[in-house]
Design a protein around this motif. Structure first.
Motif, short mmCIF file in Angstrom:
data_model
loop_
_atom_site.label_atom_id
_atom_site.label_comp_id
_atom_site.label_asym_id
_atom_site.label_seq_id
_atom_site.Cartn_x
_atom_site.Cartn_y
_atom_site.Cartn_z
N GLU A 86 -6.04 -4.56 -1.54
CA GLU A 86 -4.86 -3.83 -2.02
C GLU A 86 -4.51 -4.22 -3.44
N SER A 90 0.82 -1.21 0.00
CA SER A 90 0.00 0.00 0.00
C SER A 90 0.86 1.26 0.00
N ASN A 93 -6.65 -2.19 -5.55
CA ASN A 93 -6.19 -0.81 -5.51
C ASN A 93 -4.96 -0.61 -6.40
N ASN A 136 -15.39 0.90 -3.97
CA ASN A 136 -14.50 1.02 -5.12
C ASN A 136 -15.18 0.56 -6.40
#
Length: 277
Positions: free
Chosen positions: A224, A193, A227, A261
């Motif tokens: 993650e 991250s 992401n 998200n």
């Protein structure tokens, strides 16, 4: 707050300062404190009542710490943090600390660092980032950074730094901890991250790959991964990671973040389609 990070103040101080066998009264106090701390996590409302009654009996620092932990588990993070800071200040000078062998105990550096560290984590959850930063710096100033306790506090400082968008400091602390202890595979997702936050996508991918070897299908890892793929401009792979997370975990903060998200991703797709017409 992890139970492993909760110090049994009375027992720890007694063993650190006095080597003679504990008296029955001392043992009773330690058992009372341990029971109160356990209850603080499981039934915090009841623990507060017990802690307050104990304080009325001059239970001092152990009773006050139990109350602070109960407030933490009630999600009264700012109040818990403020009390922990006051506890650390009092422990430093021996105020309301237990008396053993005719002497009032004074906290050593390790115990003080632990209490300031607990306060820092509570400040973080209260979104009081500056106070969290101050508390963890005080804790780290008390002990060697390469000690097990120091390494744990460095991880705490990294979490706080990440919350303050200081991903460079977070990555620096986490990489240092990993160099000192290669077994800390649990922090690899945090490294990923932080690396993503400073645009080091290759390091982030490397850390995640290693993390999944120890924690396959981890909610934090899948979140993650999504992401990272989104940051890399790979929306389809990001969607796949977040959907996989939701297939395995329906509830929890990671699931909530994944849903949010996906909603943003869908909205972006709709906006892009509208612009293309």
């Amino acid at each position: 707050m992890k139970q492993s990070n909760t110090i049994l103040i009375l027992a720890a101080l007694s063993s650190a300062v006095f080597t003679n066998a504990p008296s029955s009264a001392q043992t009773g106090d330690e058992e009372r404190y341990g029971a109160c701390v356990t209850l603080a996590e499981r039934v915090p409302d009841k623990a507060i009542n017990i802690a307050l009654a104990w304080q009325a009996e001059e239970g001092g620092v152990p009773a006050r710490h139990c109350e602070a932990l109960a407030l933490f588990h009630l999600k009264e993070y700012a109040e818990a943090a403020a009390r922990m800071m006051k506890l650390a200040d009092d422990m430093r000078v021996g105020r309301e600390m237990p008396v053993r062998g005719g002497r009032r105990l004074v906290a050593n550096a390790g115990l003080l660092a632990d209490m300031y560290g607990q306060a820092a984590n509570a400040w973080l959850l209260a979104d009081e980032i500056v106070r969290a930063e101050d508390a963890v710096e005080v804790a780290l100033a008390l002990i060697p950074h390469d000690s097990p306790q120091g390494r744990e506090l460095m991880v705490d400082r990294a979490r706080i730094a990440a919350a303050d968008q200081d991903h460079e400091l977070a990555l620096q602390d986490l990489e240092t901890v990993l160099q000192l202890d290669s077994n800390r595979t649990d922090i690899l997702v945090l490294i990923a991250s932080a690396a993503r936050g400073v645009g080091k996508y290759e390091r982030a991918d490397e850390a995640l790959t290693a993390y999944f070897k120890s924690y396959p299908d981890s909610a934090a890892g899948l979140l993650e991964l999504g992401n990272l793929r989104h940051a890399e401009g790979k929306p389809d792979e990001a969607r796949a990671a977040w959907l996989k997370l939701l297939l395995v975990y329906q509830e929890g903060p990671e699931a909530e973040a994944a849903r949010a998200n996906l909603e943003k991703l869908d909205l972006q797709v709709e906006e892009d389609l509208a612009k293309s017409k």
